[in-house]
Every structure is written in C-alpha cells, then in structure tokens.
Design a protein around this motif. Structure first.
Motif, short mmCIF file in Angstrom:
data_model
loop_
_atom_site.label_atom_id
_atom_site.label_comp_id
_atom_site.label_asym_id
_atom_site.label_seq_id
_atom_site.Cartn_x
_atom_site.Cartn_y
_atom_site.Cartn_z
N PRO A 1 -28.60 -16.11 20.61
CA PRO A 1 -27.19 -16.51 20.42
C PRO A 1 -26.65 -17.24 21.66
O PRO A 1 -27.12 -17.03 22.76
N ILE A 2 -25.68 -18.10 21.39
CA ILE A 2 -25.00 -18.79 22.50
C ILE A 2 -24.22 -17.77 23.32
O ILE A 2 -23.52 -16.93 22.77
N GLN A 3 -24.36 -17.87 24.66
CA GLN A 3 -23.58 -17.00 25.54
C GLN A 3 -22.48 -17.84 26.17
O GLN A 3 -22.74 -18.56 27.15
N GLN A 4 -21.28 -17.76 25.62
CA GLN A 4 -20.20 -18.63 26.07
C GLN A 4 -19.92 -18.44 27.56
O GLN A 4 -19.54 -19.36 28.26
N GLY A 5 -20.12 -17.24 28.04
CA GLY A 5 -19.78 -16.98 29.44
C GLY A 5 -20.68 -17.69 30.44
O GLY A 5 -20.36 -17.75 31.63
N MET A 6 -21.80 -18.18 29.98
CA MET A 6 -22.71 -18.82 30.94
C MET A 6 -22.19 -20.15 31.45
O MET A 6 -22.66 -20.67 32.46
N GLY A 7 -21.23 -20.72 30.73
CA GLY A 7 -20.73 -22.04 31.11
C GLY A 7 -21.30 -23.09 30.19
O GLY A 7 -22.07 -22.79 29.28
N ARG A 8 -20.91 -24.31 30.43
CA ARG A 8 -21.17 -25.38 29.47
C ARG A 8 -21.80 -26.57 30.17
O ARG A 8 -21.33 -27.00 31.23
N VAL A 9 -22.84 -27.09 29.55
CA VAL A 9 -23.52 -28.27 30.09
C VAL A 9 -23.25 -29.46 29.18
O VAL A 9 -23.25 -29.31 27.97
N MET A 10 -23.00 -30.62 29.76
CA MET A 10 -22.91 -31.84 28.96
C MET A 10 -24.03 -32.78 29.37
O MET A 10 -24.30 -32.95 30.56
N VAL A 11 -24.67 -33.35 28.35
CA VAL A 11 -25.75 -34.29 28.58
C VAL A 11 -25.25 -35.68 28.21
O VAL A 11 -24.91 -35.94 27.06
N VAL A 12 -25.17 -36.56 29.20
CA VAL A 12 -24.57 -37.87 29.06
C VAL A 12 -25.69 -38.91 29.01
O VAL A 12 -26.64 -38.84 29.78
N THR A 13 -25.59 -39.90 28.09
CA THR A 13 -26.63 -40.93 28.01
C THR A 13 -26.02 -42.32 28.05
O THR A 13 -24.88 -42.54 27.64
N GLY A 14 -26.85 -43.26 28.53
CA GLY A 14 -26.40 -44.64 28.60
C GLY A 14 -26.60 -45.41 27.31
O GLY A 14 -25.78 -46.25 26.95
N GLY A 15 -27.69 -45.12 26.60
CA GLY A 15 -27.95 -45.90 25.39
C GLY A 15 -28.84 -45.18 24.41
O GLY A 15 -29.31 -44.06 24.67
N THR A 16 -29.07 -45.81 23.29
CA THR A 16 -29.81 -45.19 22.19
C THR A 16 -31.18 -44.67 22.63
O THR A 16 -31.66 -43.64 22.16
N SER A 17 -31.81 -45.39 23.55
CA SER A 17 -33.17 -45.03 23.91
C SER A 17 -33.25 -43.73 24.71
O SER A 17 -34.33 -43.21 24.93
#
Lengths: 245, 245, 245, 245, 245, 245, 245, 245
Positions: free
Chosen positions: A88-104
């Motif tokens: 299960p997701i552990q909300q308390g762990m914090g949140r990561v965002m994965v950012v991308t430049g393009g489709t590839s």
C-alpha cells in the motif's frame, strides 16, 4: 556447473531497498526462477528492462510452475514486472514527482515510478515540459513545489534539470536519457550537461537509470522520515555462515 | 565597457542557498568586489578555489577599502574564503558526514564542509578509509550510521561510495576526485565508476565538486526539515522590474 | 629560409571579411610584421588572443619601426589588438547582441564584439543571464527582441543558447566556453549540449570562438542587407599570377 | 586464392599454451577445418565465442567428415568448443579460482575455467559476490585464501577486484565485463576502474577476455612449478624452412 | 582540522606489501611525517614520484627532527625515497627482469626495481630493446629466459610486451608509458595496444605504474614460494577496536 | 645503475635511415653523449624537438668535451640539431615538397625538411596555401606537379591534404598539426579528418610528426631509385653476439 | 527530384585512379546504374563492400538491362564487384605485397589486392604472420624484400606494421582492422598503435580501408615509373563548361 | 497512465517555426495521433526519420480514422511525412541552396529541403560536388552565388563547407553526415572538422540534422525579411492557465 543467482536478501533490512533484477541480460527462465525465490522470501520482486515477449514468457513459466501462484503484474509502459501485489501507498513517506522533457523519456520515468511504488511511495509524472518551450515548465512550477523530491529525466542537451534546480529548492535527481542522434546518441551529451550544471546541488545517476534515481529518492525520503533498521541486527562486518542459509 | 558581475541575490529565498563564487577564474579585485556586494546585501559570502596568494591579495584589497571592514576568513585547507562571520550551527538541520578515501581528497572534502558550514549545517570528516584496506571503513560503520546524509569523496577507481552505499541506507552523494595519473588522471575513471555503480541509489556530482555535493546535501536536509520559502513571495515567472533594483 | 606570412588579402572583396590574425601562437615580431602588411594594404587589422605582455611588445616594435605610425589599439578585456582606427558604425547593417551566462564568458564575448566592430557593426553585450537564475534572462527578453542576430556564450552545461532559441525567433549562434572543471573543463560538455539542443535552428561554432561567431553574424547581416562584391571581379577559379602581387 | 589459416603450432613448446581459436568472426566451415588441423597435430583444440547454432554446424561438419571422428565437446555456458578429450587435471599445478560479481559475468568466467581446464588446471568458480552486498564476499574470504591465483570478473563499476586485492595476497587478474548500460555499456568504466585501482599489484586484461585471464594465470602457475621447454629446441631467431613444413 | 594520514599498517601481514606513499601530490612535510610513522612502525618506507627538490626538502626536515635519525636514501633515477636501510636480497624469492623499449622508460623501470628491492627481490634491468630494431631483443632472449617474472615497459605504440609474450612463457606484466606526442601522448595508445594484444596471457597495469607492476610481480613470486601470513591472525571481517591502536 | 642509450646503429644498412634522437624528453648531457656516439660511428646525427636553451647547453657540452670537435649545427626554425656536416644533395633521389596551410605549421614542415636533408634529399617548402583562400593553392599547382613526393601539413580541420590529393597524382603524406583551440587543440580533429579523407590514397602520420613524414617520403624515394642494402649482410633473424660490438 | 550520381570521370587522367564506388551504403539499383555509366565511359569499374545478396541483385539488374552486356565479376572474398574485364598486369609497374596478421584481415587484404589489380598492378598476399608467433614473419623476410611497396593489415594491437617497418626499407602502408572486442573493437587500438609507431616512416590509412591503401601504393608505383598525365590537358583551375560534357 | 504528447503549439507565433515530430523513436499510432492534433490546430505537420513501413502504417491509421481526411504526403527520399497540403512558396523570403558532397548525403539534404518547403521557402539541391574532385564545385560557384543561405552537407572528413565558406560570402550552415567507416563512422570526424574549420563564420549543427539546418536557415531568412510576431501577444514570462487551452 549450473548456478542459481545468489540473491542479496539482506538488502531490505540493511539499506531499506529490495533487490531489483536487471532483466535485459537475463533469459526468461532465469527471471522466473529469481522471481520465485524473491516471492518465497517474502520480498516484493521488481524486474526492469523486460521486453513484451520476455514478459509473456516469464508469465507462462510462472503459471506452469505454480498455477494460481504469485500474481505477476506486467507494466509494459515501464518495461517492468512486479510480483506479488504491490504494497500500500504510505502517504507519510512524502511524495516524489518525475519530470520529463519529451515523449522519449516516458519509459524511464515510468520505471522510476514503479520502483518507488514497490516501496509504497506516492509518485506523480509531470511530462513534456522540455526547455525548448519554457512556458510549459513555468506553468507547472506551483505543482512541482509540492514534491518532496524531484526526479528530472531529459535527453538531447539535458538542460531541463538545470532549469528546474535553479527554480526550486528540493533535492533534484537528474536522469540523462539515451535518446537522440549524433552527439546526443547514447545519452552522453545529456549526462555531461547535467554533471556540468551551473545549478547548485543537482545530482546525477547513470544514463536511463530510472531505478537508480528512484532508489536515490527513496534514500532521501527514508532520511526524511527517519529510516530505522529492523530489530534483527545485521552483522555486516563479521556475518558468519550461521547467519545465512 | 567595464561590467560588474550581476549577482543572483534572489537565490537564497528561492532555493535556500547563497551564491558561491568560483574563485579559480577570477582576479583578486573581482573577488573583492563581489565579496563586498554580497556582504552589503546581507549574505554569507563563500569563495571557492582560491590559492593562498590570491587569498592574501583579496584580504589586502578589502582591508584597504574598508579598514576594520567585514571580517574575511581564509580556510587554506579548503581553498576557501568566507565573509563575514559564519552563521551559528543549527543542530536541528541534521548532520552531514564527509568521507574520504585518501589524503588527496582532503581539500575537496573540506570545501564541502565549509560550504555546509556557511548554511549552519553540522559537518564531520571521516577520512582515509579507502577500500584497499577495507577494515578501516568497516571499523567506522557505526559512526557513519549517525549521519543524515553522506558525502563520499574518492579518486583512483572511485569504489568507496559504492561500498558505502551497499552498507548503509542514507542518501550517499559521490564526489569523484581528479587526483591520480594515467587512466585516473583528471578524475574520469572515478566519475564513470560512480555512475556505473552496482549499489542502488548512489548519486554523483561533477569531479572535485565539493561545493555541489554540499548543496545537494543541503537540499536533502531542507527537504527533511521542511524548507519553506520566506514570506516575500518570489515571482519567478513574471518577475517585473519593480522586484529587483 | 625565413618566410613572411602570405596574407589572404583577397578575403574582403571575396567574402566581406578581413583576415584576423590568431595571436596566441605567434611571436610579437611576427604579429608586428603582419600588422604592418595589413595596414599597408589598407585593411583593418585585427589580432585576437594577445596577452598584455605580448600586446605591449607589439606596440613597442611598431613604435620603433614607424614613430607616429599606424595607431594601434589594445582591447585588454577582449585580448585583441586593432589597427589603424576602427571604421564608423553602419547603423543600417543591423544590430548584434552578445549574451553571456557568467563572468567567465566576458572575454570571448568582447572578442566577438570587437570583431564585429572592425566591420562597422553595432554590437551590445547582455551579460550574466545564466539559466541557474532564470529570471535574469526573462527580465531581458524584450531587450533581446531588438537584435537582428544573437550570439550566446555559455560554459558549464551550455544550456543558455537552448533556452534563448526556444524563446526568440532570431538567428542564434552558440559559443561554448572552455571555462570550468571536471567534465566541463575545456568546453566539451557545453559544445555537445549546444549541438544536441532541443531548440530548433541553433547553430554552433568552436569552443571560445568569439571571432568565428562574429563572422557568422556578419554573414547573416550581409545577407540581410544584400552584400555585393566590389566591381573588381575576383577570378577565384583561375586566378593567374598577374592578378596578385 | 583460398587460404587455410596458418596455425602457430610451435606455441605449446614455446610458451606452454595451445592456440585458441576466436570463433566469433569465423564461419563454421573455417572452425571445423582448424579443429581438424589442431587435432591432427596432437593439440587440444579450444574455440571460444561460439554461438549454439554455430556449434551445432561445426559438429555436423566434423561428423560428416570423419564419422566417429575426434570427440567434439560443446560447453554452451562458456560459449566454447573443445576437441578431443580434455587432458587429466594436474593437481600439482595449483588451483585457480574465478570470482564473479553477478549473473552477467558467468559466461566469461566459464570461458576462463574451460581454457584452464584445457591445460589440466583445477579451477573453481566463486560467483555472485558483488560489492553492493559486501558480506557475500567477506563470507568467502577463507575459501578464496586457498587459491594460488585469483581471476576476478566484474562489470558495472568494476570494484570487486580492488576489494579482493586489498584483502588477499595472491596474484589477482581482473577481467572487466562488457555488461551494463549507459556509462558501463561496453565495459569501459569497469576497465578504467580496474586500471586505476588503489589496491597494489592488480593486473588487468581486455574486456570480456576470459581466455586471456586464464593464460595469464597459467603463466603464473607455470612459473610456480617451473615450466621447462621440451628438449626439442625452438630456434626462434633463425627458424629455418627445414624446421617447419 | 589538521589530519595526519591514517596508514594501513596491516598491509604487510595481510597481503605481503608495505604501503607505498605516492609523493607527487604531497608536500614535503606530509611526506616526512608519514616516513617517520612508517619507520617507527618498523616498516620499510617507500615514497614514489618525488622531485629532486622535494627529496632534498624531506631530507632536511627529517635531519632537523632526528639528527642522525633513520637513514633516508634518495634514488633520483627512480624518483623514489626509501628509509631506513633496504632489506637483504632473498635469492630464493626468484628473479624479476624489467625490460624497456627506450630511454624514456628508464625512470618507471627503476621505480619498479626499487619497489621490488624494498621487498628483498632481486631485479635486473634489460633496457633499450624496442621493436623498431628487433635484433636487440632477439639478442637477449636467452638472458630473459632466466627471469621468473618479466615486467615490460613501453611507450609509443606499446608493442614490446606483445612481442616478448609471444616468445617467452613467463608471466609478463606490461606497463604503458606516458611518453610521446600526438596520439601517444599520455600513454593511452600504448595502454590500448597492450590490452588488445594478440599475445595470450599478457596482463597490464596503469600508465607509468612501475610500483603497481612491481607489486603484481611480488604477488606472483609470493605465490611461487608460498606466501604465508604471519602468526598474528588478522581479523579482516570483524576487526574490532581492540585489534588496532 | 647508469645506462647509456643502446643505439640502433644497424638502422642505416637495414632500412636506409639514421636513427633520429627525440630531444624533447632528454636532458642536454644525454643528447650530447648520444651525438658523440653517433658521430663516432660515422653517422649523420639528427636531434629533433630541441628548445633554444637545450641546444645551447648541448653545444657547450660538446665544445667542452672536444674543442674544435664535430661541427654541431642548430636549426632553430626546425627545433633540430645536426652533426657533423650534412651530406651533399643527391639530385637523382628525386624531390620532395612540403606544403603548409598556415604560419603555425612552419616548424614541423622545417623538421621534415631537415630530416630529408640529412639523407641528401632535395626539399622545398610551399607555405601558407590553406584552403580558406583556395586560389593560393590553385596558383601553385604547376609548381607542386614537379615534386616526386608531397608532404602536406595542416592543422585546424586538416582539409588541405584532401584537396591536394584530389588534384595531384603523387604520393601525398598528410601531417596533422597540434595547433588550434577547442576541438582542434592537440591536432585530433585534423588527424581524424585526414584519415577520413574522401581523396583516394592519402596516407597519414602521427600529429606533428615531421620526421616520420620525411622518413615515409625517403622510403618512397628509395623505392623509386632502387634502394640496395650494402654488401655487409645484416643477419636480422639470427644476429649473433659476434656481429655487433 | 531523382538525382543520378555525378561521377568524377576526370579522375583517371588527373590522378591516375578510377573512381571506386563504396557499395555499403548504396542500393543495388544505384550500383547497377553507376556501373553502367562507368563502363559506358570506358572505365574499369570497382565496387567495394558489397554483400553476396547485393552482388546477386546487381548482377540480375545488369543482365536484365543489357543481356550479354558488360561482364560483371564478383570477388566474394574481397566483397567487391568489377566490370568489365580487368586490364592486363603491367609487370613494369612493380610489385605490391599485402601482409596480414590473422584470418580476420583477409577480406580487407583482398579488397586492396583487387583495387590494385584494377590498375594492372601485380599483387601478392602474405598472410597469417602475426607478431604473437614472430618466427612466421621472420621466415618470410626474404620474400617480403622482393616487394616494391608493402601494405600491412593488422587488428588487435596492430603491432605488425611496426615490426615490418623496423626490418625492411620499403614504403610500408599500415591498415588497421576493425576486428576484435573490448578495446580493440572497431579498430581504434590498432589505428592508434600504428600512428604512434616507433618504426620510422610508417604511414597509416583509415580502419579497414583496403582500397585507400591500394591507391596509396599505386601513387608510389606511379611515382616510381614516372606517372605522366595524358596529352589531353586537364584545366583543373579554370575548367569551363566546354571542357566537360 | 496513458499520456498524449503535449505539443508546443505556441511555437509558430513565438519563433516562426512549426514543431517537427522526430519519428524515429515513435510508434505509428503515436505519430498518427500527433499528426491529427497538429492538423486540427491548423498547423503544417512535419514528421522526420520515418521508415517506409512506418509511413505506410501511419497512412493506414489516418485513413481508418478519417476516411478522406487530411491529405498525408510521404517523401521517401527525405524519410519525411507532411500533412495537410504544403503552403505556397513565398518567393520574397529568399532562396536556400543545399549542397552535398556525395550520394550518401542526399537523404539529409532532402530532409532540410522539405523542412524549408513546409515554411514556404524556395530550396534547391546542388549535389555531388565533393572536394576530392574540386572542379565539380568550382564549376557551380556562380550558381551558388545566387543563394541567400547555403546549407552544406558532408561526411567523411567534412571539408566541403570549409571550401565553400572560403569562396562565398553568404551564411554557411554545415551539416556533418554519419556515413562512413572507421574514424568517419557516426559522423564525428566530419563534425570536428567543421567546428575546427579555418574558414571564418562557418556554423555547425548536429550530425545528420537536416531539420535543424533548415530551421537555422529559416531564422536567417526571417531576420532578412523582418520576422514579426503575430498580434496575439505571447506572455512567455507569466503565461497563465487562461492563456492556453
């Protein structure tokens, strides 16, 4: 002279991560065997860089071996396999965002997301915000500000992590992509650009290493919430034969 | 056509770091001018890669300009200058340890330590634990377990961060060193080895980039304690002329 | 076996540019001799990459040779010498702006500006707008929009030309800088990043090649105003001995 | 213009090794012909880097040529062929251990083992003791202490031979592996790391060169037991036509 | 924050070698301090890559500290310092020959010879037998046949070790030299040529690494005579605080 | 342990060339000793890459040793020393022309010319005909057509030999120059361009290798006039001790 | 927008060589069309790097177009096509020998031989004389002494041309081979070794460039016999439209 | 987690170019979807690097989706797709000529031509004028003089743009080609040669980047005719959500 892989099953108590299996080099029967061992040991098993054909072959092998056995999930957009069910997701762990430049960059971004998901971390994708059209990134700055850790994937010249790290205060882990042609083929131009970055405090992982970026983010989240080893003490220095099967 | 440097004085409220001045390429009078500007703006000023001769020249220039002026400190073992007084240590921010493989890594390790010290971070050095004599590292594992973030400097083959990251769960920032000869000259062998590491979640900065590793550690500590921008809102996207002199 | 340099004095009528003398490799007496030849031929003479000591030596030699002779100008911030007087600015040719990321790019930027100035082109410098503090660039977008051609100098990861070319429609000529250390030492990371750029239509010149970028801008300005060869027809293909002294 | 390969049949008396045939580049019929020549000359024939399909084709060709002919053995895990029967193990020669970091190193490790087996050397494999889980290596130190020579195969960052050579006094021959992706693709990162090693007295062979490592170990074992050339004196300097057919 | 180097004094009982001090990067006072520590611990101290000036400075410092103290020997042709007296030659260990291609290889060859001499090994130099005049090597084949181990130093294209290893059965350790210009500058062409060698069983060390080649030869000699650890058992895996001061 | 250089005095009868001494790496006393040995053996001695200071030191040493001794000639524009008197020009050998692109190629061109002059070959220089002003080359085509062999030196992009070899039928030996900056620094861009040339039959030597190009031209001239070994037969294969002092 | 290739039909009168067609990149119909044009113009047509399948396709196309047309010859061991009949051997031109180190060099050696054969040059192959078994080369020295020009092909470390050029006085053209693995993959190690060679007067062509080596040999042979342009004067400098169809 | 590509539809008003879709990495259904989006947005859609098979698949998908839908054009010689109809040629924009050295450069030259054609620019191809047969270029100088911008494609040593820029005054954009083998494989030799060019004012784009060269030419043409942004003001700095759909 047949040799089963010797898994590093102490890894989770020692450093808080499951061992991921790099699937590109391995045959389906090798992957199936490792998956069984990991699941039998109570681990969440993650296999990266698995082609659709190899994934299907692994599924057939597992099904033949233990019908109705451990549920195997194929994540084709991430080229990954996981088994059994994800934690299960552990909300308390914090949140990561994965950012991308393009489709590839999407496949590697999804590999990072799955690897974090295997450890119960909530992860979002913020895609197609390459610096050639800068407003796409600037429009999402407030969203990115919500993340505890940012993983930024970029190929070509690899400038996106530099711009992000110049605008935001969070840990930024840069992942160079191997996409491209000419000087950017293989990802070396992006890698060099990220290492040479004029933005302070950017860190870098190997080309296409979505899993590695995820584990670096996990180390940060663990540091944030205070990762504590389990009570079973690991005797790293003098681990004797009696400690391990 | 004389041009004073345009400092990025918004950096601290934006991303929580002061602008460091890379002293190697600059002349003493340029460094002195920038130091004055930074101190006048209320910043802690940090200049890296300053030779003893250049440091003395800067000190003379500052003294001539404003006798009894801002106290300049020379940290010769780190090749750094700071001004004015360093901020107090904030114990709550957490603790960084800077680990080195050999004598040749000490200057860069100290640059990292000074850069963190400029932001009030408590930093310790754990030196000379190279992997050719592994027991030296194993003897210090319990000590290293106390750190919130580990910065690991290594030249030659650069294996030390890999071994550390395989033994400990914290964020590990690897700094390749340019020391060596033959294939290790310039630090590229160490850099490649760190990027190619088989230890999961290791991140890497540019060769000899002690300052960069420190800022990456600072981002992690800030994420840990919840870095919050000051109340003066920074309008990054539409920063108008009125916001900046 | 002494050999005077054979100057390419047809260059201006042929392609609209004077021959620049690359001073780094030449001794003061060689430079002085070439300067005399160029001035005698009615050309504007430009010498690049001249250290202060070498510039003084050239000046002494020229003065000794022809007291009150052709006025030599030293541009120390650009490491250039010019002789005799520079031609008047031709406003109709259009305007070039030279954009830099940081202090270390100033010398090359000024070399470009001087080289354009030798051809009567109006040039401005827009400095210290590196992408690590993006607002500094965004604040100057309207100013940059006035240029007919943009020359953008950047070291480290070399991302600045990519960001500029993504925001503005003009020709953008990227100049990688050799400043930096580790992977950015020598300028190769910046060069690769500029060639790999995701911004369409960016062109690149050699590392530190301010003169080359200036000549590329001059070609564009000439194309803009319709460069026309002088009436004396140059017989490139079959240029006989009679055409040249 | 058909040219049979000119075998170096003097190699065994001269330097104590049979000529190995590098099979990757050769067609099945070429390999079959060389095998016949070597067997006819009384040599143990070893072919490396043979795919399963090529191995089957060679077997068919040999069988067609001399039914019931020289027994060909296929070692698929080592990608090798040998013929005829392997010589008996000579316990007195000493013992080699081939150590690997991970699953991807097994093929090359087995190539080394087969090459030594062709010379009657007793060889053991100690596998999956990569440095990311250091206890796996430390658990086997006493075992490794039994070897006369250690061959250590490692890909990725290639740190394993460094750690082994720091802990044990034997000759250590490092074999970089071509497995991996990004900076470790092709094995160059591992190669550089091994050459740059901080452990004294480590030697290195070409990437994936299991055969070469085996021959280096054989030279050491021969030096140990006192290799003596056979009585037939080899006239290396002035070898006349009469000596060779 | 002054840090004395942490010497690895367990090295000799563990792997049979004294710790060599790489002098190039260290200041005279650092070298003097380390020399004193090593001599005080009863070790033979070896410092490599010491310029004449630095050697003199170290001698002055040691003399000032302990007049009539440990005898320091300067080996200028090898760029080495040793202290105190060298141990007696142990004829039973076997004999190493160091072969060179040309005059420029002599310093590194002598570094190897001194490093072996520090361990009581009998070493000879066979110099100026480069392959461009092949008869010089062929004339000395019978001499080279007497060696137990061959160290072969070569710059330029680095072909000498290949030719030697094709003619002789002993262990051959190749040392690429950094001498040369163009493609051979820095020693990379020689290094690549040695790794790519068509002679079986050649091993290679880092460019200019005479000390490393010597230690590799020492490992082989130790394997030959049966190196045995001293009775004081080294607890590598669980070395506790009590074992070490 | 002092070792005089072992000269390859058989070189002239074997391959028709004297041994050149590469002076860059050697000290004045070493050069002086070799010069004496060569002159004593009746050879024409050539030393390349000698700075003015080193040349003067060698002259002083020789003069001190044998006042009124062998006449030493310094060729400062070629950085060469020769002794004793040069042999007479042999017109029948044919004529070599050395072509250069720019001023920076002159030293290497002159080194080639001196090396040929030491063998009695008539050599001319055709300088400053770089391809950026193509008519300078086209104007000299008829002159170049007179040469038996063309040596073409070029730095930067190294296009000159390609253009020459596309226009003329003679053997063309390309010499890349190390002059330049950015990608052309060190001569690698020129080297690659020459090897990749679209002109058929262009051959290439190492960067800055004027001596090598001269010897390649000499081999061609010797092949042209029918080089014959002297009557004293050289027993290369079995050269015994009796043949050489 | 269909574009036939513009052939350089002046090449033979200008520089004495026919234009070779590099077949690897071209489709069968393109090759067939060029062959027809060349044959129609009275040239000997040579196509290199043609796979067996492509050769068959070209043959079919030519046969369909002109049944009983120009005789096309496929040389599969050289990967070449020629048409129409080859010219007679001109014994007076001299003799070229193509020397190889191992089996993998045969294709390129044959490409060189065919290219010379197209110009009437007598060429022999001397194969499998690699330096790892030096006697094989020494046994053939007298044979090699008969050649006017030597082309020497070698992969791996590429030492063979160095040894040959040290033993023999003729022009030696070195061809690096792309065969191998690890550091020798692609031929770069061999190329560097040949350029860095300690043997004087060795020249080098691009990797695998058998055709280029052949044309370099042809230039030398032409220089030897006095190549003379035909009477039709080629106006290279001012070639007008009237001169060419 | 399905993510449609986020197109940068502001690109045309912002910098005067449509977004090109790099087809090599994308699947047919991804390309089809993007084409529909671009056409729906009123843009001219250009897809580069599309194989014939992929082009057919895209056509089928579009036809299935909207029978009689937007007309898709396949340009197989340029590996491009465009949709819908191309805009009319705007003669006033000026004229671009794309110059090539050989047959292998045609595809990239045509990619550049199509990319310009998508923006209404008149473009001509001047092909097969490589420098190995210089007269082919000299014959076309007067033709090339008519162009406003020159794009010059060349592989191998990449000398063609240097020669062109030395003869003509226009802007010259050099495109290195990846064709070739050995050192020219991948296009790096050509790239380096172009960057190192001795011709002043040459600019360079990435290897094989026909599209990029076209956009650089378009920027120049736009600068020439005075590109003006449309009236809808683009708020790059503070682009809010309301500005974009």
């Amino acid at each position: 002279m047949s040799t089963p892989a010797h898994l590093d099953l102490d890894r989770r108590p020692r450093i808080g991560m499951v061992e991921a299996v790099w699937g590109q080099d391995k045959q389906a029967h090798q992957i199936a065997a490792i998956l069984c061992d990991l699941v039998a040991a109570g681990e969440t098993a993650l296999v990266t860089r698995v082609s659709p054909g190899k994934a299907a072959a692994v599924a057939r092998l597992l099904q033949a071996q233990t019908p109705g056995g451990p549920p195997l999930t194929h994540h084709p957009e991430a080229r990954c396999l996981t088994a059994p069910a994800l934690p299960p997701i552990q909300q308390g762990m914090g949140r990561v965002m994965v950012v991308t430049g393009g489709t590839s960059d999407h496949v590697v971004a999804r590999e990072a997301a799955i690897a974090l998901r295997c450890h119960g971390v909530h992860t979002s994708l913020v895609e197609d915000v390459g610096v050639a059209g800068l407003h796409r990134l600037l429009d999402r700055l407030e969203l990115l500000r919500e993340a505890n850790v940012l993983i930024v994937c970029a190929g070509m010249e690899g400038a996106l992590p530099t711009v992000v790290a110049g605008l935001l205060p969070q840990p930024v882990i840069a992942v160079p992509m191997s996409v491209g042609y000419g000087v950017s083929a293989g990802g070396n131009a992006a890698l060099q650009g990220m290492l040479a970055s004029c933005a302070p405090g950017l860190t870098v992982v190997n080309i296409d290493n979505g899993y590695g970026a995820a584990m670096a983010a996990l180390r940060i989240l663990n540091a944030r919430v205070g990762f504590r080893e389990p009570t079973r003490e690991i005797d790293v220095k003098g681990a004797g034969a009696g400690d391990r099967p």
